[in-house]
Design an enzyme around this catalytic site. Structure first.
Site, PDB file in Angstrom:
ATOM      1  N   GLN A   1       3.726   9.935   0.987  1.00  0.00           N
ATOM      2  CA  GLN A   1       4.998   9.085   1.130  1.00  0.00           C
ATOM      3  C   GLN A   1       5.746   9.348  -0.393  1.00  0.00           C
ATOM      4  O   GLN A   1       7.019   9.184  -0.218  1.00  0.00           O
ATOM      5  CB  GLN A   1       4.609   7.670   1.087  1.00  0.00           C
ATOM      6  CG  GLN A   1       3.786   7.392   2.518  1.00  0.00           C
ATOM      7  CD  GLN A   1       3.777   5.938   2.550  1.00  0.00           C
ATOM      8  OE1 GLN A   1       2.778   5.242   2.104  1.00  0.00           O
ATOM      9  NE2 GLN A   1       4.683   5.026   3.102  1.00  0.00           N
TER      10      GLN A   1
ATOM     11  N   HIS B   1      -4.261   1.966   7.257  1.00  0.00           N
ATOM     12  CA  HIS B   1      -2.732   2.288   7.710  1.00  0.00           C
ATOM     13  C   HIS B   1      -2.453   3.746   6.426  1.00  0.00           C
ATOM     14  O   HIS B   1      -2.254   4.633   6.730  1.00  0.00           O
ATOM     15  CB  HIS B   1      -2.202   1.345   7.021  1.00  0.00           C
ATOM     16  CG  HIS B   1      -0.524   1.571   7.105  1.00  0.00           C
ATOM     17  ND1 HIS B   1       0.435   1.069   7.864  1.00  0.00           N
ATOM     18  CD2 HIS B   1       0.204   2.538   6.367  1.00  0.00           C
ATOM     19  CE1 HIS B   1       1.579   1.676   7.813  1.00  0.00           C
ATOM     20  NE2 HIS B   1       1.565   2.421   6.993  1.00  0.00           N
ATOM     21  N   GLU B   2      -3.200   3.365   5.336  1.00  0.00           N
ATOM     22  CA  GLU B   2      -2.998   4.565   4.341  1.00  0.00           C
ATOM     23  C   GLU B   2      -3.713   5.522   4.433  1.00  0.00           C
ATOM     24  O   GLU B   2      -3.201   6.791   4.236  1.00  0.00           O
ATOM     25  CB  GLU B   2      -3.233   3.829   2.751  1.00  0.00           C
ATOM     26  CG  GLU B   2      -2.583   2.613   2.497  1.00  0.00           C
ATOM     27  CD  GLU B   2      -0.971   2.759   2.580  1.00  0.00           C
ATOM     28  OE1 GLU B   2      -0.376   3.760   2.641  1.00  0.00           O
ATOM     29  OE2 GLU B   2      -0.091   1.750   2.794  1.00  0.00           O
TER      30      GLU B   2
ATOM     31  N   HIS C   1      -2.297   7.824   6.729  1.00  0.00           N
ATOM     32  CA  HIS C   1      -1.101   8.742   6.083  1.00  0.00           C
ATOM     33  C   HIS C   1      -1.933  10.204   5.711  1.00  0.00           C
ATOM     34  O   HIS C   1      -1.053  11.168   5.787  1.00  0.00           O
ATOM     35  CB  HIS C   1      -0.457   8.032   4.693  1.00  0.00           C
ATOM     36  CG  HIS C   1       0.582   7.067   5.206  1.00  0.00           C
ATOM     37  ND1 HIS C   1       1.810   7.446   5.784  1.00  0.00           N
ATOM     38  CD2 HIS C   1       0.837   5.864   5.173  1.00  0.00           C
ATOM     39  CE1 HIS C   1       2.541   6.415   5.972  1.00  0.00           C
ATOM     40  NE2 HIS C   1       1.970   5.440   5.734  1.00  0.00           N
TER      41      HIS C   1
ATOM     42  N   GLY D   1       0.894  -1.242  -0.061  1.00  0.00           N
ATOM     43  CA  GLY D   1      -0.048  -0.106  -0.058  1.00  0.00           C
ATOM     44  C   GLY D   1       0.773   1.237  -0.052  1.00  0.00           C
ATOM     45  O   GLY D   1       2.126   1.146   0.646  1.00  0.00           O
TER      46      GLY D   1
ATOM     47  N   CYS E   1       6.034   0.119   7.724  1.00  0.00           N
ATOM     48  CA  CYS E   1       5.702   1.246   6.732  1.00  0.00           C
ATOM     49  C   CYS E   1       7.094   1.669   6.184  1.00  0.00           C
ATOM     50  O   CYS E   1       8.145   1.837   6.684  1.00  0.00           O
ATOM     51  CB  CYS E   1       5.188   2.513   7.726  1.00  0.00           C
ATOM     52  SG  CYS E   1       4.838   3.824   6.819  1.00  0.00           S
ATOM     53  N   LEU E   2       7.002   1.753   4.681  1.00  0.00           N
ATOM     54  CA  LEU E   2       8.139   2.151   4.000  1.00  0.00           C
ATOM     55  C   LEU E   2       8.621   3.827   4.227  1.00  0.00           C
ATOM     56  O   LEU E   2       9.774   3.963   4.361  1.00  0.00           O
ATOM     57  CB  LEU E   2       7.628   2.432   2.409  1.00  0.00           C
ATOM     58  CG  LEU E   2       7.399   1.234   1.774  1.00  0.00           C
ATOM     59  CD1 LEU E   2       7.033   1.215   0.302  1.00  0.00           C
ATOM     60  CD2 LEU E   2       8.560   0.176   1.875  1.00  0.00           C
TER      61      LEU E   2
HETATM   62 ZN    ZN Z   1       2.840   3.486   5.608  1.00  0.00          ZN
END
Ligand code: ZN
Length: 165
Positions: free
Chosen positions: A51, A130-131, A134, A46, A88-89
């Site tokens: 990001q 989660h997204e 963000h 995702g 998370c990236l």
């Molecule tokens: Zn993330």
């Protein structure tokens, strides 16, 4: 095609609330494509626009059962509760166990500029939540208590040490 740069915490960009999108035109479709490519390149399931440095309400996800591209995602309903570990990236090295609803209904605009509603359970419900976090500038580390934060610091030191070598 080159992957875009992933913005990492503590950069301000991943802390801002994202602006809603009016409609999906060619440039938004390109953004979705770039996000998907970047997500896959870095092994994510995702990704949210902040990001990659874009302050707009866009998310993509793919857990292996089809791609989801959504602008202005909004959670309409939630059900159940389950605790699961997330990475998370934008917060490399951190793994945080988070309790979230297990089933959700989300509305938004898809890549064809169509208003849709989708129901998600399990991993997909988790990824979408989660997204969406963000888009509100919220990161997995915000779910940690004090002890968790101390543990995370130790994890991160180990991670960055490893990355230096
Ligand atoms: Zn993330």
């Amino acid at each position: 095609m080159e992957p875009l740069k992933i913005i990492e915490y503590p950069d301000d960009i991943v802390r801002k609330r994202c602006a809603l999108v009016d409609k999906i035109t060619e440039s938004e479709i390109k953004l979705f494509k770039d996000m998907l490519f970047t997500m896959r390149h870095f092994g994510g399931i995702g990704l949210a626009a902040p990001q990659i440095g874009v302050n707009k309400s866009f998310i993509v996800a793919d857990i292996g059962y089809g791609v989801i591209q959504l602008a202005n995602p909004k959670i309409l309903k939630m059900k159940g509760s389950v605790r699961w570990e997330e990475g998370c990236l934008s917060v490399p090295g951190a793994i945080v166990a988070i309790r979230r609803p297990d089933e959700i209904v989300v509305s938004g605009i898809n890549e064809k500029n169509k208003a849709i509603e989708l129901r998600a359970r399990g991993l997909l419900a988790r990824v979408l939540q989660h997204e969406i976090d963000h888009l509100n500038g919220r990161l997995i580390i915000d779910y940690l208590g004090l002890l968790g934060k101390i543990k995370l610091l130790k994890q991160s030191f180990a991670y960055f040490k490893q990355r230096e070598h």
